[in-house]
Design a protein around this motif. Structure first.
Motif, PDB file in Angstrom:
ATOM      1  N   TYR A 241      32.076 -47.060  -5.915  1.00 62.00           N
ATOM      2  CA  TYR A 241      31.182 -48.163  -6.238  1.00 62.00           C
ATOM      3  C   TYR A 241      30.539 -47.916  -7.598  1.00 62.00           C
ATOM      4  CZ  TYR A 241      31.493 -49.822  -1.408  1.00 62.00           C
ATOM      5  OH  TYR A 241      31.950 -50.312  -0.201  1.00 62.00           O
TER       6      TYR A 241
ATOM      7  N   GLN B 164      27.121 -48.881  -9.765  1.00 64.54           N
ATOM      8  CA  GLN B 164      25.783 -49.430  -9.613  1.00 64.54           C
ATOM      9  C   GLN B 164      25.092 -49.472 -10.968  1.00 64.54           C
ATOM     10  OE1 GLN B 164      23.041 -47.241  -7.077  1.00 64.54           O
ATOM     11  NE2 GLN B 164      21.808 -49.064  -6.695  1.00 64.54           N
TER      12      GLN B 164
ATOM     13  N   GLN C  93      20.507 -52.945  -9.941  1.00 69.99           N
ATOM     14  CA  GLN C  93      21.429 -53.747  -9.127  1.00 69.99           C
ATOM     15  C   GLN C  93      21.876 -52.967  -7.902  1.00 69.99           C
ATOM     16  OE1 GLN C  93      22.283 -56.999 -10.077  1.00 69.99           O
ATOM     17  NE2 GLN C  93      20.707 -56.638 -11.632  1.00 69.99           N
ATOM     18  N   GLY C  94      22.510 -53.663  -6.983  1.00 74.78           N
ATOM     19  CA  GLY C  94      23.139 -52.993  -5.866  1.00 74.78           C
ATOM     20  C   GLY C  94      24.522 -52.499  -6.255  1.00 74.78           C
ATOM     21  N   PRO C  95      25.075 -51.587  -5.474  1.00 74.46           N
ATOM     22  CA  PRO C  95      26.416 -51.091  -5.766  1.00 74.46           C
ATOM     23  C   PRO C  95      27.464 -52.195  -5.674  1.00 74.46           C
ATOM     24  CG  PRO C  95      25.275 -49.649  -4.223  1.00 74.46           C
ATOM     25  CD  PRO C  95      24.453 -50.886  -4.340  1.00 74.46           C
ATOM     26  N   GLN C  96      28.476 -52.119  -6.551  1.00 71.64           N
ATOM     27  CA  GLN C  96      29.588 -53.058  -6.516  1.00 71.64           C
ATOM     28  C   GLN C  96      30.875 -52.293  -6.247  1.00 71.64           C
ATOM     29  OE1 GLN C  96      30.106 -56.270  -9.041  1.00 71.64           O
ATOM     30  NE2 GLN C  96      27.963 -56.816  -9.194  1.00 71.64           N
ATOM     31  N   PHE C  97      31.660 -52.816  -5.335  1.00 69.49           N
ATOM     32  CA  PHE C  97      32.897 -52.186  -4.888  1.00 69.49           C
ATOM     33  C   PHE C  97      33.937 -52.186  -5.990  1.00 69.49           C
ATOM     34  CE2 PHE C  97      36.115 -50.815  -2.085  1.00 69.49           C
ATOM     35  CZ  PHE C  97      37.192 -51.678  -2.100  1.00 69.49           C
TER      36      PHE C  97
ATOM     37  N   GLN D 115      39.268 -48.842  -3.005  1.00 64.42           N
ATOM     38  CA  GLN D 115      39.284 -47.991  -1.822  1.00 64.42           C
ATOM     39  C   GLN D 115      40.653 -47.353  -1.674  1.00 64.42           C
ATOM     40  OE1 GLN D 115      37.589 -49.379   2.074  1.00 64.42           O
ATOM     41  NE2 GLN D 115      39.748 -49.463   2.674  1.00 64.42           N
TER      42      GLN D 115
ATOM     43  N   ASN E  34      44.159 -49.373  -1.083  1.00 61.22           N
ATOM     44  CA  ASN E  34      44.357 -50.458  -0.122  1.00 61.22           C
ATOM     45  C   ASN E  34      43.275 -51.520  -0.219  1.00 61.22           C
ATOM     46  OD1 ASN E  34      42.245 -49.178   1.159  1.00 61.22           O
ATOM     47  ND2 ASN E  34      43.039 -49.541   3.209  1.00 61.22           N
ATOM     48  N   GLY E  35      42.562 -51.534  -1.326  1.00 61.00           N
ATOM     49  CA  GLY E  35      41.562 -52.573  -1.534  1.00 61.00           C
ATOM     50  C   GLY E  35      40.956 -52.409  -2.907  1.00 61.00           C
TER      51      GLY E  35
ATOM     52  N   LEU F 132      25.655 -45.877 -12.596  1.00 65.18           N
ATOM     53  CA  LEU F 132      25.789 -44.810 -11.607  1.00 65.18           C
ATOM     54  C   LEU F 132      27.053 -45.089 -10.803  1.00 65.18           C
ATOM     55  CD1 LEU F 132      24.372 -42.321 -10.212  1.00 65.18           C
ATOM     56  CD2 LEU F 132      23.402 -43.996  -8.614  1.00 65.18           C
TER      57      LEU F 132
ATOM     58  N   LEU G 157      29.283 -44.179  -7.599  1.00 64.64           N
ATOM     59  CA  LEU G 157      29.106 -43.595  -6.273  1.00 64.64           C
ATOM     60  C   LEU G 157      30.426 -43.531  -5.524  1.00 64.64           C
ATOM     61  CD1 LEU G 157      25.945 -45.693  -5.462  1.00 64.64           C
ATOM     62  CD2 LEU G 157      25.937 -43.214  -5.669  1.00 64.64           C
TER      63      LEU G 157
ATOM     64  N   HIS H 286      34.857 -50.627   8.204  1.00 61.60           N
ATOM     65  CA  HIS H 286      33.635 -50.498   7.424  1.00 61.60           C
ATOM     66  C   HIS H 286      32.441 -50.211   8.314  1.00 61.60           C
ATOM     67  CE1 HIS H 286      35.873 -52.360   4.034  1.00 61.60           C
ATOM     68  NE2 HIS H 286      35.324 -51.307   3.497  1.00 61.60           N
TER      69      HIS H 286
ATOM     70  N   LEU I 177      29.161 -45.548   6.028  1.00 61.87           N
ATOM     71  CA  LEU I 177      29.696 -44.862   4.853  1.00 61.87           C
ATOM     72  C   LEU I 177      28.825 -43.655   4.532  1.00 61.87           C
ATOM     73  CD1 LEU I 177      30.606 -47.719   2.339  1.00 61.87           C
ATOM     74  CD2 LEU I 177      32.108 -46.503   3.908  1.00 61.87           C
TER      75      LEU I 177
END
Lengths: 113, 114
Positions: free
Chosen positions: A35, A37, A41-45, A48, A55-56, A88, A90, A99, A102
């Protein structure tokens, strides 16, 4: 303690350079996700990996790439760094692909100048 | 893009009071989770509520979920100075099939005054 470690803690790079960030997951955690960040802000994907295959993927360009290894370690590589890549980063792992909970590392703070 | 939106963005209360923060989201979900982050470091999982649940408790935490309104709330009772942190809701989209990551909101920054 989440059992997920990331290195380095801080990193300073110049625009256009390449960077590799590392993550070590808990033993038995077959899924790792990364992720980004930005400040305030919040974390962004980003993407994966499950058993060493991507796979994502979120809305990030191909210059963001990754690897997952059999020993539960993984890497995030970013090419052609841009100023907006300062954030940042993560790493998060879990035992399977669902999900549920985590387990996050403490992150790598990347500054691009 | 960020699906969840926490409200308020910042909250300051006295130690011992209860803290309530809310989260709204946009798509159908499998579950909704709350995480805590201290000083911009790693996130710690607090609680997960599934789409077929309405309320869940864990210690001093109580979370509710209203799927008809696409909203959730997190209540922290008897707050302590150590609860000072940023709190994020995160949703697992039903459409994603487990491969599109969690979608986080922007977070609520909670300050507990001693």
């Amino acid at each position: 303690e989440t059992g997920v470690t990331q290195s380095p803690t801080h990193l300073i790079k110049t625009r256009g350079q390449q960077v590799t960030l590392r993550c070590s997951s808990q033993s038995g955690h077959n899924t790792v996700s990364w992720y980004q960040q930005a400040l305030g802000q919040g974390p962004q994907f980003i993407f994966q990996y499950y058993r060493e295959e991507e796979n994502g993927r979120g809305n990030f360009p191909p210059r963001f790439s990754g690897l997952q290894f059999p020993n539960y370690s993984s890497e995030l590589n970013v090419n052609a760094l841009e100023l907006d890549d300062s954030a940042l980063y993560l790493c998060a792992s879990r035992p399977d692909r669902t999900h549920e909970k985590l387990f996050f590392g403490s992150g790598t703070q990347l500054s691009v100048l | 893009s960020q699906q969840g939106e926490e409200d308020p963005q910042a909250l300051s209360i006295q130690e011992g009071e209860n803290a309530t923060m809310n989260c709204s989201y946009k798509t159908s979900i499998n579950n909704l989770q709350w995480y805590r982050q201290n000083s911009g470091r790693g996130l710690v999982h607090l609680i997960l509520i599934r789409s077929n649940e309405r309320e869940k408790h864990s210690g001093r935490l109580r979370v509710t979920l209203d799927t008809s309104k696409k909203s959730s709330s997190l209540l922290i009772t008897a707050s302590r100075a150590a609860d000072t942190a940023s709190y994020f809701c995160a949703t697992d989209s039903r459409a994603g099939g487990g491969a599109d990551g969690l979608t986080f909101g922007k977070g609520t920054h909670l300050i507990i005054q001693p």
